[in-house]
Enzyme design. Structure first.
Site, PDB file in Angstrom:
ATOM      1  CD  GLU A  35     -59.153 -28.403 -13.454  1.00  0.00           C
ATOM      2  OE1 GLU A  35     -59.282 -28.165 -12.242  1.00  0.00           O
ATOM      3  OE2 GLU A  35     -58.740 -29.492 -13.892  1.00  0.00           O
ATOM      4  CG  HIS A  38     -54.867 -28.804 -16.961  1.00  0.00           C
ATOM      5  ND1 HIS A  38     -54.653 -29.155 -15.672  1.00  0.00           N
ATOM      6  CD2 HIS A  38     -56.190 -28.992 -17.186  1.00  0.00           C
ATOM      7  CE1 HIS A  38     -55.798 -29.538 -15.137  1.00  0.00           C
ATOM      8  NE2 HIS A  38     -56.742 -29.452 -16.047  1.00  0.00           N
ATOM      9  CG  HIS A  71     -58.075 -32.816 -20.316  1.00  0.00           C
ATOM     10  ND1 HIS A  71     -57.169 -31.795 -20.273  1.00  0.00           N
ATOM     11  CD2 HIS A  71     -58.448 -33.019 -19.041  1.00  0.00           C
ATOM     12  CE1 HIS A  71     -57.002 -31.405 -19.034  1.00  0.00           C
ATOM     13  NE2 HIS A  71     -57.772 -32.134 -18.261  1.00  0.00           N
ATOM     14  CG  HIS A 127     -61.208 -28.168 -19.157  1.00  0.00           C
ATOM     15  ND1 HIS A 127     -59.971 -27.578 -19.201  1.00  0.00           N
ATOM     16  CD2 HIS A 127     -61.110 -29.198 -18.283  1.00  0.00           C
ATOM     17  CE1 HIS A 127     -59.146 -28.217 -18.390  1.00  0.00           C
ATOM     18  NE2 HIS A 127     -59.814 -29.206 -17.814  1.00  0.00           N
ATOM     19  CB  CYS A 137     -60.435 -37.840 -18.341  1.00  0.00           C
ATOM     20  SG  CYS A 137     -59.520 -36.334 -18.726  1.00  0.00           S
TER      21      CYS A 137
END
Length: 155
Positions: free
Chosen positions: A68, A70, A74, A108, A122
């Protein structure tokens, strides 16, 4: 007790099994639209004053997180085990104490080795966007890189 002490947990004791006092072990995803295998999560810290959230993910042996991307980045710190992480079109072997940065809008995924769990912290934005999954065309473009194709096919 002052207002800050009532609102916030100031200390959570760690247990030897990579669990923390007062923290629930949750399913990795709330929905089943993304493909993943054998992953759990624990939200260790979430505070609107910081606008960040610290989570612990554990990928069981042979398991993997969803592929996915975003709009938020992260920060990942490997705590236990070994595996591989895909970030963009790079596949890297990871082990305890390695740091992985996932830039915004970057594909990732993390995979544990077949013989031990992969556990990692995370740090993400507390208010996150919904993950985007790759379209068939995006997946084909990723698979054009031989190392990425080998990584994605390593189940």
């Amino acid at each position: 007790m002052d207002e800050i002490s009532r609102r916030k947990t100031l200390h959570r004791r760690a247990r030897p099994d990579y669990r923390w006092e007062g923290v629930e072990r949750l399913p990795y995803k709330e929905e089943e639209r993304a493909r993943f295998k054998s992953v759990s999560r624990q939200v260790l810290f979430s505070d609107p004053d910081l606008a960040g959230e610290l989570r612990y993910f554990e990928v069981e042996p042979g398991g993997f997180t969803s592929l996915e991307r975003h709009e938020h980045m992260h920060g990942v710190l490997i705590l236990r085990g070994r595996g591989k992480c895909l970030v963009g079109t790079e596949v890297r072997a990871v082990e305890p104490h390695d740091l992985v940065t996932v830039p915004a809008w970057t594909w990732h995924q993390c995979r544990a080795t077949a013989d031990e769990p992969l556990g990692f912290l995370c740090m993400v934005n507390a208010g996150r966007d919904k993950p985007q999954l790759p379209t068939e065309a995006e997946l084909a473009a990723l698979r054009a890189e031989p190392a990425v194709a080998e990584f994605l096919d390593s189940e």
